[in-house]
Motif scaffolding. Structure first.
Motif, PDB file in Angstrom:
ATOM      1  N   ILE A 292     -39.566   6.059   5.353  1.00 45.37           N
ATOM      2  CA  ILE A 292     -40.121   7.265   6.091  1.00 45.37           C
ATOM      3  C   ILE A 292     -38.923   8.585   6.126  1.00 45.37           C
ATOM      4  O   ILE A 292     -37.851   8.037   6.752  1.00 45.37           O
ATOM      5  N   ASP A 293     -39.213   9.716   5.863  1.00 42.28           N
ATOM      6  CA  ASP A 293     -38.419  10.738   6.335  1.00 42.28           C
ATOM      7  C   ASP A 293     -38.640  10.905   7.691  1.00 42.28           C
ATOM      8  O   ASP A 293     -39.637  11.569   8.105  1.00 42.28           O
ATOM      9  N   ILE A 294     -37.506  10.731   8.348  1.00 41.96           N
ATOM     10  CA  ILE A 294     -37.568  10.877   9.834  1.00 41.96           C
ATOM     11  C   ILE A 294     -37.564  12.316  10.366  1.00 41.96           C
ATOM     12  O   ILE A 294     -37.784  12.558  11.517  1.00 41.96           O
ATOM     13  N   THR A 295     -37.259  13.148   9.612  1.00 39.45           N
ATOM     14  CA  THR A 295     -37.365  14.519   9.998  1.00 39.45           C
ATOM     15  C   THR A 295     -38.889  15.080  10.163  1.00 39.45           C
ATOM     16  O   THR A 295     -38.976  16.157  10.733  1.00 39.45           O
ATOM     17  N   ARG A 296     -39.673  14.319   9.467  1.00 41.06           N
ATOM     18  CA  ARG A 296     -41.333  14.616   9.451  1.00 41.06           C
ATOM     19  C   ARG A 296     -41.941  13.610   9.786  1.00 41.06           C
ATOM     20  O   ARG A 296     -43.237  13.484   9.060  1.00 41.06           O
ATOM     21  N   TRP A 297     -41.735  12.511  10.530  1.00 46.28           N
ATOM     22  CA  TRP A 297     -42.688  11.398  10.683  1.00 46.28           C
ATOM     23  C   TRP A 297     -44.056  11.508  11.266  1.00 46.28           C
ATOM     24  O   TRP A 297     -44.163  12.761  11.911  1.00 46.28           O
TER      25      TRP A 297
ATOM     26  N   GLU B 293     -31.720   2.337   3.469  1.00 51.23           N
ATOM     27  CA  GLU B 293     -32.635   3.379   3.685  1.00 51.23           C
ATOM     28  C   GLU B 293     -32.320   4.539   4.264  1.00 51.23           C
ATOM     29  O   GLU B 293     -33.128   5.573   4.396  1.00 51.23           O
ATOM     30  N   GLY B 294     -31.091   4.322   4.908  1.00 49.66           N
ATOM     31  CA  GLY B 294     -30.742   5.347   5.940  1.00 49.66           C
ATOM     32  C   GLY B 294     -30.587   4.992   7.261  1.00 49.66           C
ATOM     33  O   GLY B 294     -30.924   3.857   8.042  1.00 49.66           O
ATOM     34  N   ALA B 295     -30.008   6.109   8.061  1.00 51.98           N
ATOM     35  CA  ALA B 295     -29.903   5.762   9.569  1.00 51.98           C
ATOM     36  C   ALA B 295     -29.864   7.139  10.322  1.00 51.98           C
ATOM     37  O   ALA B 295     -29.864   8.139   9.769  1.00 51.98           O
TER      38      ALA B 295
ATOM     39  N   ALA C 202     -20.814   9.239   0.786  1.00 50.86           N
ATOM     40  CA  ALA C 202     -21.996   8.415   0.587  1.00 50.86           C
ATOM     41  C   ALA C 202     -22.829   8.133   2.017  1.00 50.86           C
ATOM     42  O   ALA C 202     -24.007   8.056   1.768  1.00 50.86           O
ATOM     43  N   MET C 203     -21.951   8.069   2.902  1.00 54.32           N
ATOM     44  CA  MET C 203     -22.759   7.495   4.258  1.00 54.32           C
ATOM     45  C   MET C 203     -23.597   9.123   4.585  1.00 54.32           C
ATOM     46  O   MET C 203     -24.621   8.917   5.109  1.00 54.32           O
ATOM     47  N   ARG C 204     -22.981  10.049   4.415  1.00 60.81           N
ATOM     48  CA  ARG C 204     -23.686  11.381   4.996  1.00 60.81           C
ATOM     49  C   ARG C 204     -25.031  11.683   4.313  1.00 60.81           C
ATOM     50  O   ARG C 204     -25.903  12.154   5.009  1.00 60.81           O
ATOM     51  N   GLU C 205     -24.931  11.211   2.964  1.00 57.66           N
ATOM     52  CA  GLU C 205     -26.499  11.294   2.495  1.00 57.66           C
ATOM     53  C   GLU C 205     -27.331  10.424   2.828  1.00 57.66           C
ATOM     54  O   GLU C 205     -28.503  10.799   2.648  1.00 57.66           O
ATOM     55  N   ARG C 206     -27.056   9.362   3.446  1.00 61.70           N
ATOM     56  CA  ARG C 206     -28.070   8.506   4.136  1.00 61.70           C
ATOM     57  C   ARG C 206     -28.320   8.813   5.764  1.00 61.70           C
ATOM     58  O   ARG C 206     -28.948   8.196   6.201  1.00 61.70           O
ATOM     59  N   LEU C 207     -27.804   9.925   6.167  1.00 62.33           N
ATOM     60  CA  LEU C 207     -27.949  10.186   7.535  1.00 62.33           C
ATOM     61  C   LEU C 207     -28.978  11.263   7.728  1.00 62.33           C
ATOM     62  O   LEU C 207     -28.925  12.116   6.963  1.00 62.33           O
ATOM     63  N   ALA C 208     -29.765  11.424   8.902  1.00 61.85           N
ATOM     64  CA  ALA C 208     -30.536  12.454   8.991  1.00 61.85           C
ATOM     65  C   ALA C 208     -30.941  12.353  10.648  1.00 61.85           C
ATOM     66  O   ALA C 208     -30.941  11.467  11.217  1.00 61.85           O
TER      67      ALA C 208
END
Length: 392
Positions: free
Chosen positions: A217-222, A287-289, A363-369
């Protein structure tokens, strides 16, 4: 280099206060909202060279030999002639909300010019109109150096009312030696060999985003459906005995002792744990963090607003940000501080520049939201369901 552990209640459990917040920030108390025209008091900054700053314990650099001294703060006082009353009075977001909300709700001063609270709580202050918009003309460092990842959360587009003090990541911590393999995904927490030795965070605001990311899920718009899907999944894991318990920051003790093998965790805690046990790893799942912050705000009717704005900007000078980062070991909201630390003659300090839990790599920054927060109309329902699962 001086380091310290995070305050045990800094990102604390959301208890009954969540329901109170839901009622207050929803339609229950419409008079609580303060319109923009009523938020400012006469600013005495030019005449009174002082300000009062409320922060959490153990959240600023101190002198190793004289802990009562705060070098970066003293440097600001010397440079500007502004005296800062620094009060370590915030131990819990809900508790502090209860402490100052009566004044803010009734259009009275809080006697504080600057406060630091978690972004999910900042969202409520912004919605209620309880904090003042900052004058960026007094904050060239903030304008230039604030991390792009942190510049525009859903609750405060463009960061008009808030400025991150320190940031962090909610991910997964595990003991590599005891687990015997890598953990890379949220779903790895549900592996049969970890049964009964996994913990999740008990606060709804702290726990939900990472679990949603595990579902892609995109947590910016869950959505509400995304939330209830996570709850369904967690209920099943509780019923199977997979989850040992739900915790606040006390997961640190469980992970250190070996009672728990893998858990939801905060990046800042893991840096401290790794100093004692290098087998402990922190993972930003594939999947991100969630990237979160605790942010500076200027409450309504503050009498030294301009002084507070100058202090905030002081901490966005890369030299100052580097000095603070070397002590608190959180994700630094000033990426330019990385080069400052890297150039240090002290080997241990210079090594901090390469720590991705202080300066996440590309690489990590791409998975942070940054997750959208739980809105007032959702909070009561969501808190009730989550707290029933957790047993609160």
């Amino acid at each position: 280099m001086v380091t310290t552990s995070r305050s045990l209640s800094r990102r604390s459990v959301l208890l009954g206060g969540g329901v109170l917040l839901g009622a207050l920030t929803g339609c229950g108390v419409p008079a609580a909202h303060v319109p923009a025209a009523e938020r400012a008091a006469a600013d005495l900054s030019r005449r009174e060279k002082r300000l009062t700053w409320a922060n959490w314990p153990l959240y600023i650099d101190t002198d190793e030999e004289r802990p009562s001294r705060r070098p970066t703060l003293e440097a600001f006082e010397r440079r500007t002639g502004i005296s800062v009353e620094y009060v370590e009075e915030i131990n819990d977001n809900d508790e502090f909300f209860g402490k100052i909300s009566p004044a803010l709700m009734n259009r009275q001063p809080t006697d504080r010019d600057l406060i630091v609270i978690s972004d999910w709580m900042c969202a409520r202050f912004v919605r209620l109109g309880w904090v003042q918009e900052m004058d960026r003309s007094r904050q060239p460092n903030v304008t230039k150096y604030l991390d792009p990842l942190l510049r525009s959360p859903a609750f405060d587009p463009g960061r008009k009312f808030t400025v991150p003090w320190q940031s962090g990541i909610t991910g997964i911590a595990y003991n590599r030696r005891r687990v015997g393999r890598e953990i890379r995904s949220v779903s790895d927490l549900w592996a049969p060999d970890l049964k009964g030795r996994v913990t999740l965070l008990s606060g709804v605001d702290e726990a939900f985003a990472l679990l949603m990311q595990g579902n892609g899920i995109d947590i910016t718009r869950w959505t509400a459906d995304d939330f209830h899907t996570v709850c369904d999944q967690v209920e099943k894991q509780v019923a199977k005995g997979q989850i040992r318990r739900f915790t606040g920051n006390d997961y640190i003790k469980d992970l250190s002792s070996g009672d728990v093998l893998a858990c939801q965790a905060y990046s800042g805690d893991v840096i401290q744990l790794q100093a004692d046990d290098p087998d402990i790893e922190f993972v930003v799942p594939e999947e991100g963090a969630e990237l979160w912050s605790e942010s500076l705000m200027i409450p309504n009717l503050a009498r030294h607003k301009a002084n507070a704005e100058l202090l905030i900007d002081h901490y966005y000078d890369p030299e100052v940000a580097a000095e603070l980062a070397a002590w608190v070991n959180y994700v630094c909201p000033v990426p330019a501080a990385q080069d400052v630390l890297a150039s240090s003659d002290d080997e241990e300090t210079a090594a901090l520049a390469e720590d991705p839990l202080i300066f996440p790599d590309a690489a990590m920054r791409e998975r942070l939201a940054i997750a959208r927060d739980i809105e007032p109309g959702e909070r009561q329902e969501f808190a009730r369901r989550w707290n029933k699962i957790v047993g609160l």
